[in-house]
Motif scaffolding. Sequence first.
Motif, PDB file in Angstrom:
ATOM      1  N   CYS A 153      -1.234  -0.087  -9.609  1.00 49.51           N
ATOM      2  CA  CYS A 153      -2.683  -0.222  -9.427  1.00 49.51           C
ATOM      3  C   CYS A 153      -3.110  -1.674  -9.280  1.00 49.51           C
ATOM      4  O   CYS A 153      -4.244  -2.023  -9.615  1.00 49.51           O
ATOM      5  CB  CYS A 153      -3.417   0.426 -10.592  1.00 49.51           C
ATOM      6  N   HIS A 154      -2.228  -2.523  -8.785  1.00 47.10           N
ATOM      7  CA  HIS A 154      -2.562  -3.953  -8.649  1.00 47.10           C
ATOM      8  C   HIS A 154      -3.680  -4.142  -7.621  1.00 47.10           C
ATOM      9  O   HIS A 154      -3.682  -3.510  -6.560  1.00 47.10           O
ATOM     10  CB  HIS A 154      -1.322  -4.733  -8.215  1.00 47.10           C
ATOM     11  N   PRO A 155      -4.649  -5.014  -7.918  1.00 44.30           N
ATOM     12  CA  PRO A 155      -5.779  -5.226  -6.993  1.00 44.30           C
ATOM     13  C   PRO A 155      -5.381  -5.768  -5.625  1.00 44.30           C
ATOM     14  O   PRO A 155      -6.203  -5.742  -4.707  1.00 44.30           O
ATOM     15  CB  PRO A 155      -6.647  -6.255  -7.740  1.00 44.30           C
ATOM     16  N   VAL A 156      -4.144  -6.258  -5.455  1.00 43.59           N
ATOM     17  CA  VAL A 156      -3.721  -6.740  -4.147  1.00 43.59           C
ATOM     18  C   VAL A 156      -3.655  -5.591  -3.144  1.00 43.59           C
ATOM     19  O   VAL A 156      -3.704  -5.805  -1.925  1.00 43.59           O
ATOM     20  CB  VAL A 156      -2.342  -7.436  -4.244  1.00 43.59           C
ATOM     21  N   ALA A 181      -4.271   2.856  -1.137  1.00 44.64           N
ATOM     22  CA  ALA A 181      -2.850   2.588  -1.388  1.00 44.64           C
ATOM     23  C   ALA A 181      -2.527   2.716  -2.867  1.00 44.64           C
ATOM     24  O   ALA A 181      -1.470   3.246  -3.243  1.00 44.64           O
ATOM     25  CB  ALA A 181      -2.487   1.191  -0.889  1.00 44.64           C
ATOM     26  N   ARG A 182      -3.416   2.239  -3.733  1.00 46.44           N
ATOM     27  CA  ARG A 182      -3.198   2.368  -5.181  1.00 46.44           C
ATOM     28  C   ARG A 182      -3.115   3.833  -5.584  1.00 46.44           C
ATOM     29  O   ARG A 182      -2.259   4.233  -6.369  1.00 46.44           O
ATOM     30  CB  ARG A 182      -4.350   1.713  -5.945  1.00 46.44           C
ATOM     31  N   ILE A 183      -4.027   4.640  -5.039  1.00 48.09           N
ATOM     32  CA  ILE A 183      -4.038   6.067  -5.375  1.00 48.09           C
ATOM     33  C   ILE A 183      -2.730   6.733  -4.947  1.00 48.09           C
ATOM     34  O   ILE A 183      -2.093   7.449  -5.731  1.00 48.09           O
ATOM     35  CB  ILE A 183      -5.240   6.765  -4.712  1.00 48.09           C
ATOM     36  N   ARG A 205       1.411   4.508   4.072  1.00 48.02           N
ATOM     37  CA  ARG A 205       0.573   3.858   3.058  1.00 48.02           C
ATOM     38  C   ARG A 205       1.418   3.464   1.844  1.00 48.02           C
ATOM     39  O   ARG A 205       1.267   2.372   1.295  1.00 48.02           O
ATOM     40  CB  ARG A 205      -0.550   4.820   2.663  1.00 48.02           C
ATOM     41  N   ILE A 206       2.310   4.356   1.439  1.00 45.02           N
ATOM     42  CA  ILE A 206       3.158   4.080   0.279  1.00 45.02           C
ATOM     43  C   ILE A 206       4.161   2.971   0.582  1.00 45.02           C
ATOM     44  O   ILE A 206       4.358   2.053  -0.218  1.00 45.02           O
ATOM     45  CB  ILE A 206       3.881   5.370  -0.171  1.00 45.02           C
ATOM     46  N   VAL A 207       4.783   3.045   1.766  1.00 46.09           N
ATOM     47  CA  VAL A 207       5.758   2.013   2.153  1.00 46.09           C
ATOM     48  C   VAL A 207       5.085   0.647   2.233  1.00 46.09           C
ATOM     49  O   VAL A 207       5.607  -0.358   1.727  1.00 46.09           O
ATOM     50  CB  VAL A 207       6.407   2.372   3.507  1.00 46.09           C
TER      51      VAL A 207
END
Length: 416
Positions: A124-127, A132-134, A163-165
Amino acid sequence: MAVTAVNTTRAVEAVFRIESARIIAGVARIVRDLGIAEELAQDALVAALEQWPQSGVPDKPGAWLMATAKHRAIDLVRRKETYARKLAEVGRTLEDEPPASESAELADPEAIDDDLLRLIFTACHPVLATEARIALTLRLMGGLTTQEIARAFLSSEPTVAQRIVRAKRALAKAAVPFEVPYGADREERLASVLEVIYLVFNEGYSATAGDDLVRPALCEDALRLARVLAGLMPKEPEVHGLAALLEFQASRMATRTGPAGEPVLLADQNRARWNRMLIRRGVESLSRAGTGPYSVQAAIAGVHAAAVRYEDTDWPTIAALYGRLVRLVPSPVIELNRAVAVSMAEGPQAALPLVDALAAEPALRAYHLLPSVRGDLLERLGRPAEARAEFERAASLTHNAREQALLRERAARLAD
Protein backbone atom coordinates in the motif's frame (compact mmCIF):
# COMPACT_ATOMS: atom_id res chain seq x y z
CA MET A 1 -6.03 -43.13 -6.03
CA ALA A 2 -7.40 -40.45 -8.41
CA VAL A 3 -9.82 -39.23 -5.75
CA THR A 4 -6.97 -39.03 -3.24
CA ALA A 5 -4.87 -37.01 -5.69
CA VAL A 6 -7.77 -34.63 -6.33
CA ASN A 7 -8.39 -34.21 -2.60
CA THR A 8 -4.68 -33.60 -1.99
CA THR A 9 -4.59 -30.96 -4.73
CA ARG A 10 -7.57 -29.22 -3.15
CA ALA A 11 -5.87 -29.35 0.25
CA VAL A 12 -2.69 -27.82 -1.21
CA GLU A 13 -4.64 -25.00 -2.84
CA ALA A 14 -6.66 -24.32 0.33
CA VAL A 15 -3.56 -24.21 2.54
CA PHE A 16 -1.76 -21.95 0.08
CA ARG A 17 -4.72 -19.57 -0.04
CA ILE A 18 -4.60 -19.24 3.73
CA GLU A 19 -0.83 -19.13 4.16
CA SER A 20 0.32 -17.35 1.00
CA ALA A 21 0.53 -13.89 2.59
CA ARG A 22 2.73 -15.16 5.42
CA ILE A 23 4.93 -17.12 3.03
CA ILE A 24 5.41 -14.17 0.66
CA ALA A 25 6.11 -11.88 3.62
CA GLY A 26 8.64 -14.28 5.14
CA VAL A 27 10.47 -14.74 1.84
CA ALA A 28 10.38 -11.02 1.00
CA ARG A 29 12.33 -10.37 4.20
CA ILE A 30 15.14 -12.47 2.68
CA VAL A 31 15.09 -11.40 -0.98
CA ARG A 32 13.80 -7.83 -0.48
CA ASP A 33 11.71 -8.01 -3.66
CA LEU A 34 7.96 -8.68 -3.69
CA GLY A 35 7.94 -10.01 -7.25
CA ILE A 36 10.67 -12.55 -6.54
CA ALA A 37 9.06 -13.44 -3.20
CA GLU A 38 5.76 -14.25 -4.89
CA GLU A 39 7.54 -16.39 -7.50
CA LEU A 40 9.34 -18.37 -4.79
CA ALA A 41 6.08 -18.87 -2.91
CA GLN A 42 4.54 -20.20 -6.14
CA ASP A 43 7.55 -22.52 -6.52
CA ALA A 44 6.80 -23.92 -3.07
CA LEU A 45 3.19 -24.46 -4.13
CA VAL A 46 4.33 -26.37 -7.23
CA ALA A 47 6.62 -28.49 -5.06
CA ALA A 48 3.72 -29.35 -2.78
CA LEU A 49 1.50 -30.27 -5.74
CA GLU A 50 4.25 -32.63 -6.94
CA GLN A 51 5.21 -34.20 -3.60
CA TRP A 52 2.12 -34.29 -1.40
CA PRO A 53 0.05 -36.70 -3.56
CA GLN A 54 2.84 -39.29 -3.01
CA SER A 55 4.01 -38.42 0.51
CA GLY A 56 0.71 -37.21 1.95
CA VAL A 57 -0.23 -33.83 3.40
CA PRO A 58 2.23 -32.86 6.19
CA ASP A 59 1.00 -32.39 9.73
CA LYS A 60 1.92 -28.72 9.45
CA PRO A 61 1.42 -27.88 5.77
CA GLY A 62 1.84 -24.13 6.21
CA ALA A 63 5.20 -24.61 7.89
CA TRP A 64 6.26 -27.01 5.11
CA LEU A 65 5.46 -24.42 2.45
CA MET A 66 7.22 -21.69 4.43
CA ALA A 67 10.39 -23.76 4.92
CA THR A 68 10.46 -24.79 1.26
CA ALA A 69 10.06 -21.22 0.02
CA LYS A 70 12.70 -19.91 2.46
CA HIS A 71 15.25 -22.52 1.40
CA ARG A 72 14.72 -21.58 -2.24
CA ALA A 73 15.14 -17.93 -1.29
CA ILE A 74 18.44 -18.73 0.47
CA ASP A 75 19.61 -20.71 -2.57
CA LEU A 76 18.78 -17.73 -4.77
CA VAL A 77 20.69 -15.34 -2.52
CA ARG A 78 23.62 -17.78 -2.40
CA ARG A 79 23.85 -17.73 -6.18
CA LYS A 80 24.15 -13.97 -6.30
CA GLU A 81 27.45 -12.16 -6.17
CA THR A 82 26.32 -10.27 -3.09
CA TYR A 83 25.60 -13.46 -1.15
CA ALA A 84 27.80 -12.63 1.84
CA ARG A 85 26.29 -9.19 2.39
CA LYS A 86 22.73 -10.38 1.91
CA LEU A 87 23.18 -13.35 4.21
CA ALA A 88 24.57 -11.06 6.90
CA GLU A 89 21.45 -8.90 6.65
CA VAL A 90 19.01 -11.74 7.24
CA GLY A 91 21.10 -13.59 9.81
CA ARG A 92 23.25 -16.67 9.43
CA THR A 93 20.73 -18.77 11.33
CA LEU A 94 18.63 -19.00 8.19
CA GLU A 95 21.42 -21.05 6.57
CA ASP A 96 21.08 -23.67 9.29
CA GLU A 97 17.31 -24.20 8.97
CA PRO A 98 16.36 -27.89 8.69
CA PRO A 99 15.10 -29.11 5.33
CA ALA A 100 11.36 -28.93 4.69
CA SER A 101 9.58 -31.88 6.25
CA GLU A 102 6.39 -32.87 7.97
CA SER A 103 7.81 -31.70 11.26
CA ALA A 104 8.86 -28.27 9.97
CA GLU A 105 7.65 -25.54 12.26
CA LEU A 106 7.50 -21.77 12.18
CA ALA A 107 10.33 -20.82 14.48
CA ASP A 108 9.16 -17.33 15.42
CA PRO A 109 5.45 -16.50 15.06
CA GLU A 110 6.05 -12.94 16.21
CA ALA A 111 8.58 -12.39 13.44
CA ILE A 112 6.07 -13.69 10.91
CA ASP A 113 3.56 -11.12 12.17
CA ASP A 114 6.20 -8.44 11.67
CA ASP A 115 6.69 -9.72 8.13
CA LEU A 116 2.96 -9.47 7.43
CA LEU A 117 2.96 -5.90 8.66
CA ARG A 118 5.87 -5.09 6.37
CA LEU A 119 4.07 -6.74 3.46
CA ILE A 120 0.83 -4.76 3.78
CA PHE A 121 2.69 -1.47 4.25
CA THR A 122 4.79 -2.20 1.17
CA ALA A 123 1.82 -3.22 -0.98
CA CYS A 124 0.00 0.00 0.00
CA HIS A 125 2.94 2.36 -0.54
CA PRO A 126 1.85 5.85 -1.72
CA VAL A 127 4.25 5.61 -4.68
CA LEU A 128 1.55 3.41 -6.28
CA ALA A 129 -1.78 4.61 -7.66
CA THR A 130 -4.83 3.61 -5.64
CA GLU A 131 -5.93 1.00 -8.21
CA ALA A 132 -2.48 -0.58 -8.13
CA ARG A 133 -2.43 -0.68 -4.31
CA ILE A 134 -5.82 -2.39 -4.26
CA ALA A 135 -4.84 -5.02 -6.85
CA LEU A 136 -1.47 -5.74 -5.23
CA THR A 137 -2.96 -5.94 -1.72
CA LEU A 138 -5.67 -8.36 -2.82
CA ARG A 139 -3.08 -10.44 -4.65
CA LEU A 140 -0.47 -10.63 -1.88
CA MET A 141 -2.50 -10.23 1.33
CA GLY A 142 -5.88 -11.53 0.19
CA GLY A 143 -4.53 -14.45 -1.79
CA LEU A 144 -6.87 -13.67 -4.72
CA THR A 145 -6.02 -14.75 -8.22
CA THR A 146 -5.78 -12.27 -11.08
CA GLN A 147 -9.06 -13.65 -12.41
CA GLU A 148 -10.80 -13.10 -9.08
CA ILE A 149 -9.55 -9.52 -8.78
CA ALA A 150 -10.62 -8.77 -12.35
CA ARG A 151 -14.08 -10.21 -11.72
CA ALA A 152 -14.47 -8.31 -8.45
CA PHE A 153 -13.69 -4.94 -10.04
CA LEU A 154 -15.26 -5.67 -13.44
CA SER A 155 -11.94 -5.35 -15.23
CA SER A 156 -10.13 -7.57 -17.70
CA GLU A 157 -7.55 -10.09 -16.55
CA PRO A 158 -4.78 -8.62 -18.75
CA THR A 159 -5.44 -5.16 -17.29
CA VAL A 160 -5.25 -6.43 -13.71
CA ALA A 161 -2.18 -8.55 -14.47
CA GLN A 162 -0.39 -5.55 -15.98
CA ARG A 163 -1.40 -3.40 -13.02
CA ILE A 164 0.13 -5.89 -10.59
CA VAL A 165 3.33 -6.32 -12.62
CA ARG A 166 3.76 -2.55 -12.95
CA ALA A 167 3.14 -2.11 -9.24
CA LYS A 168 5.94 -4.55 -8.38
CA ARG A 169 8.26 -2.84 -10.85
CA ALA A 170 7.40 0.59 -9.44
CA LEU A 171 8.22 -0.57 -5.91
CA ALA A 172 11.52 -2.04 -7.09
CA LYS A 173 12.42 1.05 -9.14
CA ALA A 174 11.66 3.36 -6.21
CA ALA A 175 13.72 1.07 -3.97
CA VAL A 176 10.87 0.95 -1.46
CA PRO A 177 12.28 -0.76 1.65
CA PHE A 178 10.52 -3.83 2.98
CA GLU A 179 9.85 -2.32 6.39
CA VAL A 180 7.26 -0.72 8.65
CA PRO A 181 7.89 3.03 8.66
CA TYR A 182 7.88 5.13 11.81
CA GLY A 183 6.91 8.66 12.77
CA ALA A 184 5.33 10.85 10.10
CA ASP A 185 6.07 8.29 7.36
CA ARG A 186 4.20 5.63 9.28
CA GLU A 187 1.15 7.86 9.72
CA GLU A 188 1.11 8.62 6.00
CA ARG A 189 1.53 4.97 5.02
CA LEU A 190 -1.05 3.79 7.58
CA ALA A 191 -3.58 6.16 6.01
CA SER A 192 -2.85 4.52 2.65
CA VAL A 193 -3.28 1.02 4.09
CA LEU A 194 -6.59 1.90 5.74
CA GLU A 195 -7.83 3.59 2.57
CA VAL A 196 -7.18 0.49 0.47
CA ILE A 197 -9.00 -1.83 2.87
CA TYR A 198 -11.89 0.66 3.12
CA LEU A 199 -12.21 0.96 -0.68
CA VAL A 200 -12.11 -2.82 -1.15
CA PHE A 201 -14.92 -3.27 1.38
CA ASN A 202 -17.03 -0.48 -0.11
CA GLU A 203 -16.79 -1.97 -3.59
CA GLY A 204 -18.09 -5.24 -2.18
CA TYR A 205 -20.76 -3.57 -0.04
CA SER A 206 -22.18 -1.37 -2.82
CA ALA A 207 -20.80 -2.28 -6.23
CA THR A 208 -20.26 0.69 -8.52
CA ALA A 209 -21.21 -1.29 -11.63
CA GLY A 210 -22.43 -4.66 -12.81
CA ASP A 211 -25.48 -6.80 -12.18
CA ASP A 212 -25.03 -7.36 -8.44
CA LEU A 213 -25.58 -4.80 -5.70
CA VAL A 214 -23.18 -6.52 -3.30
CA ARG A 215 -20.16 -8.84 -3.61
CA PRO A 216 -19.89 -10.57 -0.21
CA ALA A 217 -16.55 -12.25 -0.99
CA LEU A 218 -14.89 -8.88 -1.49
CA CYS A 219 -16.28 -7.64 1.83
CA GLU A 220 -15.00 -10.78 3.55
CA ASP A 221 -11.49 -10.21 2.15
CA ALA A 222 -11.46 -6.59 3.35
CA LEU A 223 -12.81 -7.52 6.77
CA ARG A 224 -10.15 -10.23 7.12
CA LEU A 225 -7.44 -7.69 6.24
CA ALA A 226 -8.82 -5.23 8.80
CA ARG A 227 -8.80 -7.91 11.49
CA VAL A 228 -5.22 -8.90 10.62
CA LEU A 229 -4.13 -5.28 10.80
CA ALA A 230 -5.90 -4.76 14.14
CA GLY A 231 -4.09 -7.78 15.53
CA LEU A 232 -0.74 -6.56 14.24
CA MET A 233 -1.23 -2.93 15.38
CA PRO A 234 -3.27 -3.14 18.61
CA LYS A 235 -2.25 0.35 19.77
CA GLU A 236 -3.47 2.21 16.66
CA PRO A 237 -6.98 3.63 17.39
CA GLU A 238 -7.93 4.24 13.75
CA VAL A 239 -7.13 0.62 12.86
CA HIS A 240 -9.72 -0.45 15.42
CA GLY A 241 -12.04 2.25 14.13
CA LEU A 242 -11.90 0.79 10.62
CA ALA A 243 -12.31 -2.76 11.95
CA ALA A 244 -15.38 -1.67 13.95
CA LEU A 245 -16.89 0.07 10.92
CA LEU A 246 -16.49 -3.00 8.70
CA GLU A 247 -17.84 -5.35 11.40
CA PHE A 248 -20.98 -3.22 11.79
CA GLN A 249 -21.48 -2.87 8.03
CA ALA A 250 -20.88 -6.57 7.40
CA SER A 251 -23.51 -7.45 10.01
CA ARG A 252 -26.21 -6.15 7.62
CA MET A 253 -24.96 -7.84 4.45
CA ALA A 254 -27.51 -10.67 4.42
CA THR A 255 -30.45 -8.24 4.54
CA ARG A 256 -29.30 -5.70 1.93
CA THR A 257 -30.73 -7.72 -0.95
CA GLY A 258 -33.91 -9.71 -1.49
CA PRO A 259 -34.34 -13.24 -2.88
CA ALA A 260 -33.77 -12.09 -6.46
CA GLY A 261 -30.83 -9.85 -5.58
CA GLU A 262 -32.91 -6.69 -5.55
CA PRO A 263 -31.86 -3.89 -3.13
CA VAL A 264 -33.61 -3.69 0.23
CA LEU A 265 -33.62 -0.23 1.79
CA LEU A 266 -32.44 0.20 5.38
CA ALA A 267 -35.97 0.95 6.58
CA ASP A 268 -37.23 -2.36 5.14
CA GLN A 269 -34.45 -4.66 6.30
CA ASN A 270 -35.26 -7.52 8.66
CA ARG A 271 -33.14 -6.58 11.66
CA ALA A 272 -33.69 -9.94 13.28
CA ARG A 273 -31.36 -11.28 10.56
CA TRP A 274 -28.56 -8.85 11.33
CA ASN A 275 -25.50 -10.77 12.46
CA ARG A 276 -25.28 -10.19 16.23
CA MET A 277 -21.85 -11.77 16.51
CA LEU A 278 -20.42 -9.22 14.06
CA ILE A 279 -22.20 -6.42 15.93
CA ARG A 280 -20.61 -7.57 19.20
CA ARG A 281 -17.22 -7.61 17.50
CA GLY A 282 -17.91 -4.13 16.21
CA VAL A 283 -18.78 -2.87 19.68
CA GLU A 284 -15.57 -4.39 21.05
CA SER A 285 -13.44 -2.79 18.33
CA LEU A 286 -15.22 0.54 18.77
CA SER A 287 -14.27 0.52 22.46
CA ARG A 288 -10.61 0.61 21.33
CA ALA A 289 -11.14 3.18 18.58
CA GLY A 290 -10.25 6.86 18.70
CA THR A 291 -11.73 10.05 17.29
CA GLY A 292 -10.52 9.85 13.69
CA PRO A 293 -12.68 9.58 10.54
CA TYR A 294 -13.01 5.78 10.54
CA SER A 295 -13.83 5.78 14.25
CA VAL A 296 -16.58 8.39 13.75
CA GLN A 297 -18.03 6.40 10.85
CA ALA A 298 -17.94 3.32 13.07
CA ALA A 299 -19.83 5.24 15.76
CA ILE A 300 -22.52 6.13 13.19
CA ALA A 301 -22.79 2.49 12.11
CA GLY A 302 -22.94 1.52 15.78
CA VAL A 303 -25.97 3.77 16.35
CA HIS A 304 -27.77 2.02 13.48
CA ALA A 305 -26.80 -1.38 14.89
CA ALA A 306 -28.16 -0.48 18.32
CA ALA A 307 -31.67 0.28 17.00
CA VAL A 308 -33.93 -2.75 17.31
CA ARG A 309 -36.42 -1.15 14.91
CA TYR A 310 -35.86 1.44 12.19
CA GLU A 311 -38.19 3.76 14.10
CA ASP A 312 -35.88 3.55 17.12
CA THR A 313 -32.89 4.99 15.25
CA ASP A 314 -31.28 7.92 17.07
CA TRP A 315 -31.16 10.25 14.08
CA PRO A 316 -30.16 13.41 16.04
CA THR A 317 -27.02 11.61 17.25
CA ILE A 318 -26.27 10.38 13.74
CA ALA A 319 -26.68 13.90 12.34
CA ALA A 320 -24.34 15.26 15.02
CA LEU A 321 -21.76 12.56 14.25
CA TYR A 322 -21.90 13.42 10.55
CA GLY A 323 -21.32 17.04 11.51
CA ARG A 324 -18.20 15.96 13.40
CA LEU A 325 -17.09 13.79 10.48
CA VAL A 326 -17.40 16.59 7.92
CA ARG A 327 -15.20 18.78 10.11
CA LEU A 328 -12.56 16.04 10.15
CA VAL A 329 -12.84 15.22 6.45
CA PRO A 330 -14.59 17.99 4.49
CA SER A 331 -16.46 16.24 1.69
CA PRO A 332 -19.66 16.88 -0.30
CA VAL A 333 -20.52 13.17 -0.02
CA ILE A 334 -20.40 13.36 3.77
CA GLU A 335 -22.47 16.56 3.62
CA LEU A 336 -25.05 14.65 1.59
CA ASN A 337 -25.14 11.88 4.19
CA ARG A 338 -25.54 14.50 6.92
CA ALA A 339 -28.49 15.96 5.01
CA VAL A 340 -30.17 12.55 5.00
CA ALA A 341 -29.72 12.28 8.77
CA VAL A 342 -31.06 15.83 9.24
CA SER A 343 -34.12 14.92 7.16
CA MET A 344 -34.84 12.04 9.52
CA ALA A 345 -34.18 14.07 12.66
CA GLU A 346 -35.86 17.34 11.68
CA GLY A 347 -37.91 16.57 8.58
CA PRO A 348 -37.39 16.80 4.79
CA GLN A 349 -38.00 20.55 4.68
CA ALA A 350 -34.95 21.17 6.89
CA ALA A 351 -32.76 18.96 4.70
CA LEU A 352 -33.78 20.12 1.21
CA PRO A 353 -31.76 23.40 1.34
CA LEU A 354 -28.69 21.39 2.43
CA VAL A 355 -29.07 19.11 -0.60
CA ASP A 356 -29.76 21.98 -3.00
CA ALA A 357 -26.57 23.68 -1.82
CA LEU A 358 -24.61 20.65 -3.06
CA ALA A 359 -25.98 20.83 -6.61
CA ALA A 360 -23.06 22.97 -7.80
CA GLU A 361 -20.39 20.67 -6.36
CA PRO A 362 -18.24 19.38 -9.26
CA ALA A 363 -17.57 16.10 -7.42
CA LEU A 364 -21.31 15.33 -7.30
CA ARG A 365 -22.31 16.17 -10.87
CA ALA A 366 -22.28 12.52 -11.91
CA TYR A 367 -23.04 11.12 -8.44
CA HIS A 368 -26.36 9.30 -8.65
CA LEU A 369 -27.10 9.52 -4.94
CA LEU A 370 -27.51 13.31 -5.07
CA PRO A 371 -30.66 13.23 -7.26
CA SER A 372 -31.73 10.05 -5.48
CA VAL A 373 -31.69 11.76 -2.07
CA ARG A 374 -33.35 14.87 -3.49
CA GLY A 375 -36.06 12.73 -5.06
CA ASP A 376 -36.72 11.06 -1.73
CA LEU A 377 -37.05 14.43 0.01
CA LEU A 378 -39.39 15.79 -2.67
CA GLU A 379 -41.55 12.66 -2.49
CA ARG A 380 -41.86 13.06 1.28
CA LEU A 381 -42.79 16.72 0.77
CA GLY A 382 -45.65 15.76 -1.57
CA ARG A 383 -44.02 16.92 -4.82
CA PRO A 384 -44.27 13.70 -6.94
CA ALA A 385 -43.58 15.14 -10.40
CA GLU A 386 -40.29 16.72 -9.29
CA ALA A 387 -39.38 13.61 -7.33
CA ARG A 388 -39.98 11.41 -10.37
CA ALA A 389 -37.63 13.52 -12.50
CA GLU A 390 -34.91 13.21 -9.85
CA PHE A 391 -35.25 9.41 -9.64
CA GLU A 392 -35.06 9.14 -13.44
CA ARG A 393 -31.92 11.28 -13.48
CA ALA A 394 -30.38 9.17 -10.72
CA ALA A 395 -31.12 5.99 -12.70
CA SER A 396 -29.34 7.44 -15.72
CA LEU A 397 -26.21 8.16 -13.66
CA THR A 398 -25.66 4.84 -11.87
CA HIS A 399 -23.85 1.96 -13.58
CA ASN A 400 -25.23 -0.70 -11.24
CA ALA A 401 -28.12 -2.60 -12.79
CA ARG A 402 -29.82 -3.31 -9.45
CA GLU A 403 -29.81 0.33 -8.41
CA GLN A 404 -31.06 1.38 -11.83
CA ALA A 405 -34.03 -0.97 -11.52
CA LEU A 406 -34.89 0.31 -8.02
CA LEU A 407 -34.73 3.97 -9.06
CA ARG A 408 -36.81 3.42 -12.19
CA GLU A 409 -39.35 1.51 -10.13
CA ARG A 410 -39.65 4.43 -7.71
CA ALA A 411 -40.05 6.86 -10.65
CA ALA A 412 -42.72 4.67 -12.25
CA ARG A 413 -44.62 4.38 -8.98
CA LEU A 414 -44.81 8.17 -8.76
CA ALA A 415 -46.04 8.35 -12.36
CA ASP A 416 -48.90 6.02 -11.46
